[in-house]
Design a protein around this motif. Structure first.
Motif, PDB file in Angstrom:
ATOM      1  N   TRP A  89      -0.731   2.620  -5.334  1.00 35.34           N
ATOM      2  CA  TRP A  89      -2.195   2.035  -5.747  1.00 35.34           C
ATOM      3  C   TRP A  89      -2.909   3.551  -5.474  1.00 35.34           C
ATOM      4  N   SER A 140      -9.381  -2.161  -9.233  1.00 35.49           N
ATOM      5  CA  SER A 140      -8.600  -1.556  -8.126  1.00 35.49           C
ATOM      6  C   SER A 140      -8.367  -0.152  -8.401  1.00 35.49           C
ATOM      7  N   GLN A 141      -8.140   0.492  -9.649  1.00 31.49           N
ATOM      8  CA  GLN A 141      -7.806   1.818  -9.813  1.00 31.49           C
ATOM      9  C   GLN A 141      -9.218   2.717  -9.605  1.00 31.49           C
ATOM     10  N   ARG A 186       0.032  -7.740  -6.446  1.00 23.54           N
ATOM     11  CA  ARG A 186      -1.122  -8.181  -7.616  1.00 23.54           C
ATOM     12  C   ARG A 186      -2.346  -7.910  -7.435  1.00 23.54           C
ATOM     13  N   TRP A 204      -9.020  -9.924  -2.224  1.00 26.23           N
ATOM     14  CA  TRP A 204      -8.819  -8.666  -2.933  1.00 26.23           C
ATOM     15  C   TRP A 204      -9.623  -7.332  -2.299  1.00 26.23           C
ATOM     16  N   ASP A 231      -7.787  -5.354 -12.000  1.00 22.07           N
ATOM     17  CA  ASP A 231      -6.726  -4.026 -11.974  1.00 22.07           C
ATOM     18  C   ASP A 231      -7.829  -3.000 -12.247  1.00 22.07           C
ATOM     19  N   ASN A 267       1.659   1.243 -11.407  1.00 20.19           N
ATOM     20  CA  ASN A 267       1.340  -0.226 -11.745  1.00 20.19           C
ATOM     21  C   ASN A 267       2.774  -1.042 -11.548  1.00 20.19           C
ATOM     22  N   GLY A 273      -3.137  -4.601  -8.235  1.00 24.85           N
ATOM     23  CA  GLY A 273      -3.061  -4.086  -9.635  1.00 24.85           C
ATOM     24  C   GLY A 273      -1.629  -3.575 -10.080  1.00 24.85           C
ATOM     25  N   THR A 328       2.555  -4.576 -10.385  1.00 24.26           N
ATOM     26  CA  THR A 328       3.482  -5.868 -10.517  1.00 24.26           C
ATOM     27  C   THR A 328       4.740  -5.611  -9.710  1.00 24.26           C
TER      28      THR A 328
END
Ligand code: ACM
Ligand code: ZN
Length: 502
Positions: free
Chosen positions: A165, A109-110, A226, A43, A106, A170, A229, A231
């Protein structure tokens, strides 16, 4: 005079409180990641790659030893999880370090996307101390890229994913097949990429142009989405737009014969037979292959712009009440049988399909209202202004683009959740509006730098409305924010549209 970065972030975070002091941005930012974050090493490596590319190497993430497995030595940026937290993330920037707490990976990540953008926007190597709490207002915040009209290499898709991102989007719909090229390998149908991925180049110096991804590349892309975050939503566009498929397997059309990968843009009678057993087998194998490459919950089956004439001329298909209904139902049922949620374009909104089907509306609001009435969940990507990023930015002979005009200001006003109510009110809607997305068709866009030009600024405008749920709010400084974002992106080597907003 350095204006604070925090009021300039796009999409605008829900709350920002500035504190006294500032954090000095280092060239290397030591980061520790809580062990509870799944795949912590992969990640932070993927987030780090996005930092590196977006910031053009200005600040690198340096995971401290022990990250992801407990103890960490004096990190400057600490990422922890708090599953009980209701915000997606909370970011606390202080003179002596940065704390990011998120509900899940997720959200983390944001939060890192917001931090990355703050560094991008900073013009003096300092981030004013601040506390942010943030979460999205809209569930589906998407972007579609057409990799069929022109093939984009993985280096391009990696950068597009970085940018999605950065904008806290998303969903990444990848339009993998069309008349002009088939980009996804299917083990039982090797000619799809051997033949269907290549089209004669017309006036180009090259003999043929095109390309296809390997299974490994698509699996890696899906996995990295993924991690960030996002799809990935693979789209295999059938039953129309099938010239590339039929060039490889002409027996899947009603009449057989000779087909070629299409060299023109438009709508063509390249349609798969709605009654053939071998078409059903092909669909099952294709969706099986796609489900093997993409682990997310959705497979988009296409369904747009299908001329019915080939079916009327077919001995079997002409006996069907509605060949389009028959084939799209089979397509969506085949996807459902794999445990995935089928998605179809607007044209399918009047059909009787599995209730789990999601409709992506791109034409008028009537189709959207129809889909909601029938109980389908809905994603809005209307072509009429705001969401079609292949259109020109301005009504100017100097600007590239096709078909229409979509100004940056139009994109700031893209309001999917109120769009249907404003244009085609439904009193008995049974479906839910999930959100919206912008689409980039690439007939006129052969290279990555042109993707940046056409998409990046307007996509930021769309992302702002989707994230905040307050599109077009004229009082929130969106023009100043987009100008500042653009200047920063230009400084770091991105090819952003330089012109006026309206
Ligand atoms: C579409 O624009 N044909 C979905
Ligand atoms: Zn037929």
């Amino acid at each position: 005079m350095h204006a604070s970065v925090w009021p300039a972030i796009t999409p605008r975070p829900r709350t920002v409180s500035e504190r006294s002091g500032a954090f000095t941005i280092p060239a290397e930012l030591p980061v520790s990641v809580a062990a509870e974050i799944g795949d912590a090493g992969a990640w932070i490596a993927r987030v780090g790659a996005a930092f590196e590319r977006i910031l053009d190497g200005r600040t690198r993430l340096a995971p401290v030893p022990g990250s992801g497995s407990g103890a960490a030595a004096s990190p400057t940026l600490r990422v922890t999880l708090d599953p009980a937290q209701r915000d997606a993330y909370r970011l606390r920037v202080a003179p002596d370090g940065i704390d990011l707490t998120a509900a899940d990976r997720d959200g983390a990540s944001q939060g890192l996307a917001t931090l990355c953008q703050a560094i991008l926007l900073s013009d003096d190597d300092r981030l004013p101390a601040a506390e942010l709490a943030d979460s999205p207002a809209t569930e589906w915040r998407g972007f579609m890229l057409d990799v069929a009209r022109h093939f984009f290499p993985m280096e391009s898709l990696d950068r597009v994913v970085d940018y999605l991102w950065l904008m806290r989007l998303n969903r990444f719909q990848i339009h993998l097949t069309d008349d002009q090229g088939w980009r996804v390998p299917v083990p039982d149908y090797p000619r799809l990429v051997e033949i269907g991925a290549w089209r004669p180049a017309g006036t180009s110096d090259n003999q043929v142009i095109g390309g296809a991804y390997s299974s490994d590349e698509l699996r890696r892309l899906d996995g990295e989405c993924r991690l960030l975050g996002i799809t990935a939503v693979p789209e295999v566009d059938l039953p129309g737009h099938a010239s590339a498929l039929l060039s490889a397997y002409p027996e899947l059309s009603c009449a057989g014969g000779e087909w070629a990968v299409e060299t023109r843009w438009g709508i063509f009678p390249a349609v798969i037979c709605a009654s053939s057993r071998s078409v059903q087998t092909m669909l099952e194998r294709v969706y099986g292959a796609v489900a093997d490459l993409f682990a997310g919950p959705y497979i988009h089956v296409g369904g747009d712009e299908v001329p019915p004439e080939p079916w009327h001329a077919c001995e079997q298909c002409s006996t069907l009440d509605d060949p389009y209904q028959t084939i799209v139902r089979r397509m969506t049922e085949s996807v459902l049988a794999l445990g995935r949620r089928p998605i179809a374009w607007d044209e399918a909104s009047g059909l009787s399909l599995p209730e789990q089907t999601i409709i992506v509306n791109w034409r008028g609001p009537e189709g959207a209202a129809n889909a909601l009435k029938r109980g389908y969940d809905l994603v809005l990507a209307p072509e009429g202004k705001a969401a079609y990023l292949d259109h020109k930015h301005l009504d100017s002979a100097l600007e590239p683009g096709r078909i229409g005009v979509c100004t940056v200001e139009d994109s700031t006003r893209f309001a999917p959740v109120t769009y249907v109510a404003a244009h085609a009110p439904v009193s008995d809607a049974a479906g839910t509006i999930l959100g919206g997305q912008a689409n980039l068709w690439t007939e006129g866009i052969p290279h990555h730098r042109q993707v940046e030009y056409m998409a990046y600024l307007r996509l930021a405008a769309v992302a702002d409305g989707l994230w905040t749920g307050r599109p077009g709010a004229g009082d929130d400084g969106i023009t100043a924010r987009l100008n500042r974002l653009r200047a920063a992106l230009l400084r770091t080597g991105h090819n952003v549209y330089p012109g006026g907003f309206r």
